[in-house]
Design a protein around this motif. Structure first.
Motif, PDB file in Angstrom:
ATOM      1  N   GLY A 197       0.814  -1.209   0.000  1.00 41.06           N
ATOM      2  CA  GLY A 197       0.000   0.000   0.000  1.00 41.06           C
ATOM      3  C   GLY A 197       0.846   1.257   0.000  1.00 41.06           C
ATOM      4  O   GLY A 197       0.538   2.240  -0.693  1.00 41.06           O
ATOM      5  N   LEU A 198       1.937   1.241   0.771  1.00 44.53           N
ATOM      6  CA  LEU A 198       2.838   2.398   0.791  1.00 44.53           C
ATOM      7  C   LEU A 198       3.564   2.559  -0.531  1.00 44.53           C
ATOM      8  O   LEU A 198       3.783   3.677  -1.006  1.00 44.53           O
ATOM      9  CB  LEU A 198       3.848   2.258   1.935  1.00 44.53           C
ATOM     10  N   MET A 199       3.926   1.455  -1.156  1.00 44.39           N
ATOM     11  CA  MET A 199       4.563   1.551  -2.467  1.00 44.39           C
ATOM     12  C   MET A 199       3.590   2.133  -3.486  1.00 44.39           C
ATOM     13  O   MET A 199       3.983   2.944  -4.342  1.00 44.39           O
ATOM     14  CB  MET A 199       5.076   0.178  -2.903  1.00 44.39           C
ATOM     15  N   ALA A 200       2.313   1.760  -3.387  1.00 47.59           N
ATOM     16  CA  ALA A 200       1.302   2.353  -4.271  1.00 47.59           C
ATOM     17  C   ALA A 200       1.221   3.859  -4.036  1.00 47.59           C
ATOM     18  O   ALA A 200       1.105   4.638  -4.999  1.00 47.59           O
ATOM     19  CB  ALA A 200      -0.053   1.694  -4.030  1.00 47.59           C
ATOM     20  N   ARG A 201       1.279   4.287  -2.781  1.00 48.50           N
ATOM     21  CA  ARG A 201       1.256   5.725  -2.478  1.00 48.50           C
ATOM     22  C   ARG A 201       2.480   6.434  -3.044  1.00 48.50           C
ATOM     23  O   ARG A 201       2.374   7.552  -3.570  1.00 48.50           O
ATOM     24  CB  ARG A 201       1.185   5.941  -0.968  1.00 48.50           C
ATOM     25  N   VAL A 202       3.656   5.812  -2.905  1.00 47.73           N
ATOM     26  CA  VAL A 202       4.876   6.431  -3.442  1.00 47.73           C
ATOM     27  C   VAL A 202       4.758   6.589  -4.948  1.00 47.73           C
ATOM     28  O   VAL A 202       5.077   7.654  -5.516  1.00 47.73           O
ATOM     29  CB  VAL A 202       6.128   5.602  -3.083  1.00 47.73           C
ATOM     30  N   TYR A 203       4.304   5.556  -5.629  1.00 48.01           N
ATOM     31  CA  TYR A 203       4.200   5.626  -7.085  1.00 48.01           C
ATOM     32  C   TYR A 203       3.143   6.646  -7.511  1.00 48.01           C
ATOM     33  O   TYR A 203       3.307   7.320  -8.548  1.00 48.01           O
ATOM     34  CB  TYR A 203       3.891   4.245  -7.671  1.00 48.01           C
ATOM     35  N   MET A 204       2.070   6.805  -6.747  1.00 47.69           N
ATOM     36  CA  MET A 204       1.098   7.864  -7.050  1.00 47.69           C
ATOM     37  C   MET A 204       1.758   9.229  -6.919  1.00 47.69           C
ATOM     38  O   MET A 204       1.583  10.111  -7.768  1.00 47.69           O
ATOM     39  CB  MET A 204      -0.108   7.775  -6.118  1.00 47.69           C
ATOM     40  N   TRP A 205       2.509   9.419  -5.843  1.00 47.78           N
ATOM     41  CA  TRP A 205       3.237  10.684  -5.635  1.00 47.78           C
ATOM     42  C   TRP A 205       4.193  10.949  -6.794  1.00 47.78           C
ATOM     43  O   TRP A 205       4.342  12.082  -7.251  1.00 47.78           O
ATOM     44  CB  TRP A 205       3.985  10.596  -4.302  1.00 47.78           C
ATOM     45  N   ASP A 206       4.831   9.890  -7.296  1.00 46.03           N
ATOM     46  CA  ASP A 206       5.753   9.985  -8.431  1.00 46.03           C
ATOM     47  C   ASP A 206       5.034  10.201  -9.754  1.00 46.03           C
ATOM     48  O   ASP A 206       5.681  10.469 -10.761  1.00 46.03           O
ATOM     49  CB  ASP A 206       6.549   8.684  -8.556  1.00 46.03           C
TER      50      ASP A 206
ATOM     51  N   ALA B 126       1.718   2.338  -9.685  1.00 51.46           N
ATOM     52  CA  ALA B 126       0.776   2.575  -8.579  1.00 51.46           C
ATOM     53  C   ALA B 126      -0.377   1.583  -8.653  1.00 51.46           C
ATOM     54  O   ALA B 126      -0.777   0.995  -7.634  1.00 51.46           O
ATOM     55  CB  ALA B 126       0.252   4.005  -8.633  1.00 51.46           C
ATOM     56  N   ALA B 127      -0.908   1.372  -9.849  1.00 51.97           N
ATOM     57  CA  ALA B 127      -2.009   0.417 -10.010  1.00 51.97           C
ATOM     58  C   ALA B 127      -1.548  -1.004  -9.686  1.00 51.97           C
ATOM     59  O   ALA B 127      -2.270  -1.777  -9.033  1.00 51.97           O
ATOM     60  CB  ALA B 127      -2.551   0.478 -11.438  1.00 51.97           C
ATOM     61  N   GLU B 128      -0.343  -1.336 -10.117  1.00 57.59           N
ATOM     62  CA  GLU B 128       0.198  -2.675  -9.865  1.00 57.59           C
ATOM     63  C   GLU B 128       0.307  -2.954  -8.366  1.00 57.59           C
ATOM     64  O   GLU B 128      -0.104  -4.025  -7.888  1.00 57.59           O
ATOM     65  CB  GLU B 128       1.579  -2.795 -10.518  1.00 57.59           C
ATOM     66  N   TYR B 129       0.844  -1.996  -7.619  1.00 56.76           N
ATOM     67  CA  TYR B 129       1.059  -2.249  -6.187  1.00 56.76           C
ATOM     68  C   TYR B 129      -0.213  -2.094  -5.373  1.00 56.76           C
ATOM     69  O   TYR B 129      -0.360  -2.738  -4.317  1.00 56.76           O
ATOM     70  CB  TYR B 129       2.203  -1.379  -5.665  1.00 56.76           C
ATOM     71  N   ALA B 130      -1.133  -1.285  -5.841  1.00 57.22           N
ATOM     72  CA  ALA B 130      -2.437  -1.249  -5.177  1.00 57.22           C
ATOM     73  C   ALA B 130      -3.114  -2.614  -5.281  1.00 57.22           C
ATOM     74  O   ALA B 130      -3.694  -3.123  -4.311  1.00 57.22           O
ATOM     75  CB  ALA B 130      -3.321  -0.169  -5.800  1.00 57.22           C
ATOM     76  N   ARG B 131      -3.024  -3.232  -6.453  1.00 57.57           N
ATOM     77  CA  ARG B 131      -3.611  -4.562  -6.631  1.00 57.57           C
ATOM     78  C   ARG B 131      -2.878  -5.594  -5.777  1.00 57.57           C
ATOM     79  O   ARG B 131      -3.490  -6.501  -5.206  1.00 57.57           O
ATOM     80  CB  ARG B 131      -3.572  -4.936  -8.117  1.00 57.57           C
ATOM     81  N   LYS B 132      -1.559  -5.467  -5.652  1.00 52.97           N
ATOM     82  CA  LYS B 132      -0.802  -6.378  -4.781  1.00 52.97           C
ATOM     83  C   LYS B 132      -1.290  -6.255  -3.341  1.00 52.97           C
ATOM     84  O   LYS B 132      -1.414  -7.260  -2.623  1.00 52.97           O
ATOM     85  CB  LYS B 132       0.698  -6.078  -4.849  1.00 52.97           C
ATOM     86  N   ALA B 133      -1.536  -5.037  -2.904  1.00 50.53           N
ATOM     87  CA  ALA B 133      -2.034  -4.831  -1.544  1.00 50.53           C
ATOM     88  C   ALA B 133      -3.394  -5.499  -1.363  1.00 50.53           C
ATOM     89  O   ALA B 133      -3.662  -6.133  -0.339  1.00 50.53           O
ATOM     90  CB  ALA B 133      -2.131  -3.336  -1.233  1.00 50.53           C
ATOM     91  N   ILE B 134      -4.262  -5.351  -2.355  1.00 49.49           N
ATOM     92  CA  ILE B 134      -5.600  -5.961  -2.280  1.00 49.49           C
ATOM     93  C   ILE B 134      -5.497  -7.480  -2.199  1.00 49.49           C
ATOM     94  O   ILE B 134      -6.234  -8.132  -1.451  1.00 49.49           O
ATOM     95  CB  ILE B 134      -6.442  -5.544  -3.506  1.00 49.49           C
ATOM     96  N   ASN B 135      -4.556  -8.048  -2.947  1.00 50.72           N
ATOM     97  CA  ASN B 135      -4.455  -9.506  -3.039  1.00 50.72           C
ATOM     98  C   ASN B 135      -3.610 -10.131  -1.931  1.00 50.72           C
ATOM     99  O   ASN B 135      -3.523 -11.357  -1.835  1.00 50.72           O
ATOM    100  CB  ASN B 135      -3.857  -9.896  -4.393  1.00 50.72           C
ATOM    101  N   THR B 136      -2.977  -9.300  -1.110  1.00 48.13           N
ATOM    102  CA  THR B 136      -2.088  -9.805  -0.062  1.00 48.13           C
ATOM    103  C   THR B 136      -2.796  -9.759   1.286  1.00 48.13           C
ATOM    104  O   THR B 136      -3.565  -8.864   1.570  1.00 48.13           O
ATOM    105  CB  THR B 136      -0.803  -8.956   0.014  1.00 48.13           C
ATOM    106  N   GLY B 137      -2.488 -10.733   2.126  1.00 43.65           N
ATOM    107  CA  GLY B 137      -3.099 -10.718   3.451  1.00 43.65           C
ATOM    108  C   GLY B 137      -4.354 -11.565   3.492  1.00 43.65           C
ATOM    109  O   GLY B 137      -4.813 -12.126   2.494  1.00 43.65           O
TER     110      GLY B 137
END
Length: 537
Positions: free
Chosen positions: A242-251, A257-268
Motif C-alpha cells: 500500500g505504501l509503495m502504491a502511495r509512493v508511485y502515485m506521488w511519483d 501505482a495500479a500494480e502495487y495497489a492490486r498487490k495490496a488488495i491480493n495480499t493478506g
C-alpha cells in the motif's frame, strides 16, 4: 480564543537540539544496542515505542493541538476543501484552516509539526540501528516493521513539505534560492555527525528512490519471516505494498501505482471494504481496527495520557461528533463537511448519512445517530462518521479509547482505478464503477469518459470515502486541485473562505527556520512563509 504567536526561542531555550539531523538517542537504561537486541523483552519494548509515539501527547507544548500524528491529520484536513472546524471559541485548528501567520517558519506551530515528525522517524531509526543483523524470525519482523514505519513517515513528510508550483507563493525563498521539488532531509541510524549536521533536503526523485528501496527491503524481510504482527498497530506486507502504491502515485508513475495497489488488495487474509452496517456500527464504526477493511491503525488505550487527561487533547475530542466530552462534545466544535461536497453526493449513496443532513432535506431524520437528542443538537453537516468507543459517549477511558485509521483497503481500490484511468480511461472507469456498485451503492454510474473526467470522479469518491482521514490532502496537492470555499451557501467561516486556482500554496508546509542553525544542509533552503498571504474571497 487566544492566538498563538509564540516565539521559537521560548521552546528552544528549554530543550536540547531537536532538528531534522537529530543526534541524541532515546534512553535505554545505560545498556548498549547489542545488549538490547539480545534481550527480547528490551527490544520488544523499544519496538512498541513506534506506535506509541504516533499518539504522543503534548510533545513540545501544552496546546490542545499537540497530540501527535492524529493532530497532523486534522491540520491537513482543514487545509483542504472538505473538513471544517466551526468557530465556537475552542477552534484550536483555526491557524491551519485560516492559514494564519502562526504556521510560518518563525513560529511555534511549524516547530511542533516538524520536530514531532522527525522524532517519529527517530523512533523507527532506534529499532533499525539495533537490528543491523537480525537473527530470529521475530527480529526480522521487527526490522521490517521499523523500516516500514520510517518509510511511511518520510513519505508523508516528503509530500507535505515538498514545494510545488502554485499561483500565490513563489518558490524563491528569502535567501533567493529556488526550493521547487525539495522534500526533507533523510536520516539513517548509521550517519556520522558530520553527515547529520550537513544533511540537505532531498529532491523528489532522490527521496522516492530511497523510499522504494527501503520498502523493497521491508518486503523481502516480511517475506522471509514466519513471525506475524501482534496487532494492526504494526504494518505488514500488505501495508508495504500500500505504501509503495502511495509512493508511485506521488511519483505519478501510475502503472506501478495500479500494480502495487492490486498487490495490496491480493495480499493478506480477507481484506474487504467496509459494509454499510460496519460503516455505521454505533459501537465500533471508525473506531475499531478489527474490521477487514482496516490494514493499519493507531490505537488509543484507556490509560493513555491523551485519553485520561482532563484537557481533551486527543483525536476523539475533536473528531467524535456524538461524544458528550471534549471540544466536540462539550464545546460544540463539530467537525463538518463542506456543504458543496455534501450536496454533490448522490442521495442513494449511503455514505451521505455520515453527516447531519440539512433540516427538511431528503435525508433529514434518517441519520443513524446513537442518540436522537444528541443528533438534533449537532450543527448541520456535522460528521458522525467516527463513533465513540463502544458507543459510550460520556466515559473518557472508553469514549476516547479508539482506533484511528492509517490505511484502509478502499484506498487501494481507488488508487487502482485512478492510476489506471491516467493511461486507460475506459478501464479506470470500469474499475471505479465496479468498486462503487459492489461496495457502495449499486445504482452508481460514472458519467465521465475522458481521462480528466474519470480522474476527477475518482478524486471525488476519495474525498467522500476518506473524509477526516489522512488521505485527501496529498491528492489535492498532487492533482493540482484548487479549493472553492467562498460560494453561495458556503458553511466555511468567513475568515477561511479562500478560493484558489490550482493547488493552494499553503499546502507546501513551512518548516522551522531554526533548523538551519543545526543542519547546515538546509540553511538557506527553507520553504517560503505562507501565513497571511491569502485573503477571504
Amino acid at each position: 480564543m487566544k492566538n498563538i504567536l509564540k516565539s521559537l526561542a521560548v521552546l528552544t531555550a528549554a530543550t536540547p537540539m531537536l532538528t531534522g539531523c537529530i543526534e541524541e538517542t532515546f534512553p535505554t537504561n545505560g545498556v548498549t544496542s547489542d545488549q538490547v537486541a539480545e534481550s527480547s523483552k528490551s527490544l520488544e519494548s523499544i519496538v512498541k515505542g513506534m506506535p506509541a509515539y504516533m499518539k504522543n501527547w503534548h510533545t513540545w507544548s501544552s496546546n490542545a493541538f499537540d497530540f501527535g500524528y492524529p493532530a497532523v491529520f486534522i491540520a491537513q484536513n482543514v487545509m483542504t476543501n472538505d473538513m471544517i472546524q466551526p468557530y465556537t471559541g475552542y477552534q484550536h485548528f483555526l491557524y491551519w484552516q485560516e492559514v494564519s501567520i502562526s504556521i510560518d517558519p518563525t513560529y511555534l506551530l511549524s516547530q511542533i509539526n516538524w520536530y514531532y515528525l522527525n522524532f517519529q522517524v527517530k523512533a523507527a531509526n532506534e529499532v533499525i540501528g539495533m537490528l543491523a543483523n537480525p537473527q530470529s524470525p521475530e527480529q526480522i519482523k521487527y526490522l521490517a516493521e521499523a523500516i516500514t514505519y520510517r518509510s511511511a513517515t518520510y513519505l508523508d513528510m516528503a509530500r507535505t513539505y515538498e514545494f510545488l508550483p502554485n499561483e500565490t507563493i513563489s518558490p524563491i525563498n528569502t535567501d533567493n534560492n529556488n526550493v521547487t521539488g525539495l522534500t526533507v532531509p533523510y536520516v539513517t541510524p548509521d550517519m556520522t555527525s558530520d553527515e547529520l549536521t550537513n544533511n540537505p533536503r532531498l529532491p523528489h526523485a532522490e527521496m522516492s528512490e530511497k523510499l522504494l528501496a527501503d520498502l523493497a527491503q521491508a518486503e523481502e524481510l516480511f517475506q522471509s519471516t514466519t513471525s506475524v504482527r501482534d496487532s494492526k498497530v504494526f504494518p505488514d506486507l500488505a501495508v508495504v505494498y500500500g505504501l509503495m502504491a502511495r509512493v508511485y502515485m506521488w511519483d505519478e508513475n501510475y502503472p506501478k501505482a495500479a500494480e502495487y495497489a492490486r498487490k495490496a488488495i491480493n495480499t493478506g487474509a480477507g481484506y474487504a471494504p467496509l459494509t454499510q452496517s460496519e460503516w455505521f456500527d454505533k459501537a465500533n464504526g471508525f473506531n475499531n481496527s478489527s474490521f477487514n477493511s482496516w490494514m493499519w491503525a493507531i490505537q488509543y488505550e484507556s490509560n493513555d495520557e491523551a485519553v485520561t487527561t482532563g484537557q481533551s487533547s486527543n483525536w476523539g475530542s475533536f473528531m467524535i461528533g456524538e461524544s458528550n466530552l471534549g471540544y466536540n462534545g462539550q464545546y460544540g466544535t463539530n467537525m463538518m463537511i463542506d456543504a458543496a461536497l455534501y450536496s454533490s453526493i448522490d442521495n442513494a449513496d449511503w455514505r451521505k448519512l455520515s453527516w447531519k443532513a440539512p433540516e427538511g432535506s431528503f435525508l433529514s431524520g434518517q441519520e443513524p445517530f446513537i442518540s436522537t437528542s444528541k443528533g438534533n443538537s449537532l450543527m448541520t453537516y456535522a460528521g458522525i462518521k467516527f463513533r465513540p468507543g463502544n458507543g459510550v459517549v460520556d466515559q473518557r477511558a472508553t469514549t476516547f479509547a479508539v482506533a484511528v485509521p492509517l490505511m484502509r483497503i478502499e484506498e487501494m481500490y481507488l488508487i487502482e482505478a485512478e492510476a489506471t484511468a491516467h493511461s486507460n480511461p475506459a478501464q479506470g472507469k470500469t474499475l471505479l464503477e465496479s468498486f462503487m456498485q459492489t461496495y457502495r451503492y449499486p445504482t452508481y454510474s460514472c458519467l465521465a469518459t475522458d481521462k480528466d473526467g474519470v480522474v476527477d470522479e475518482c478524486f471525488k469518491q476519495k474525498r467522500i470515502e476518506f473524509w477526516g482521514e489522512n488521505v485527501i490532502f496529498y491528492d489535492f496537492k498532487r492533482l493540482n486541485k484548487g479549493v472553492t470555499r467562498a460560494y453561495d451557501g458556503s458553511n466555511w467561516p468567513a475568515a477561511a473562505q479562500f478560493n484558489t486556482n490550482g493547488r493552494p500554496g499553503w499546502m507546501n508546509w513551512p518548516f522551522v527556520d531554526y533548523e538551519g542553525n543545526f543542519n547546515k544542509g538546509v540553511e538557506g533552503f527553507a520553504n517560503p512563509a505562507v501565513g497571511d498571504k491569502f485573503k477571504p474571497a
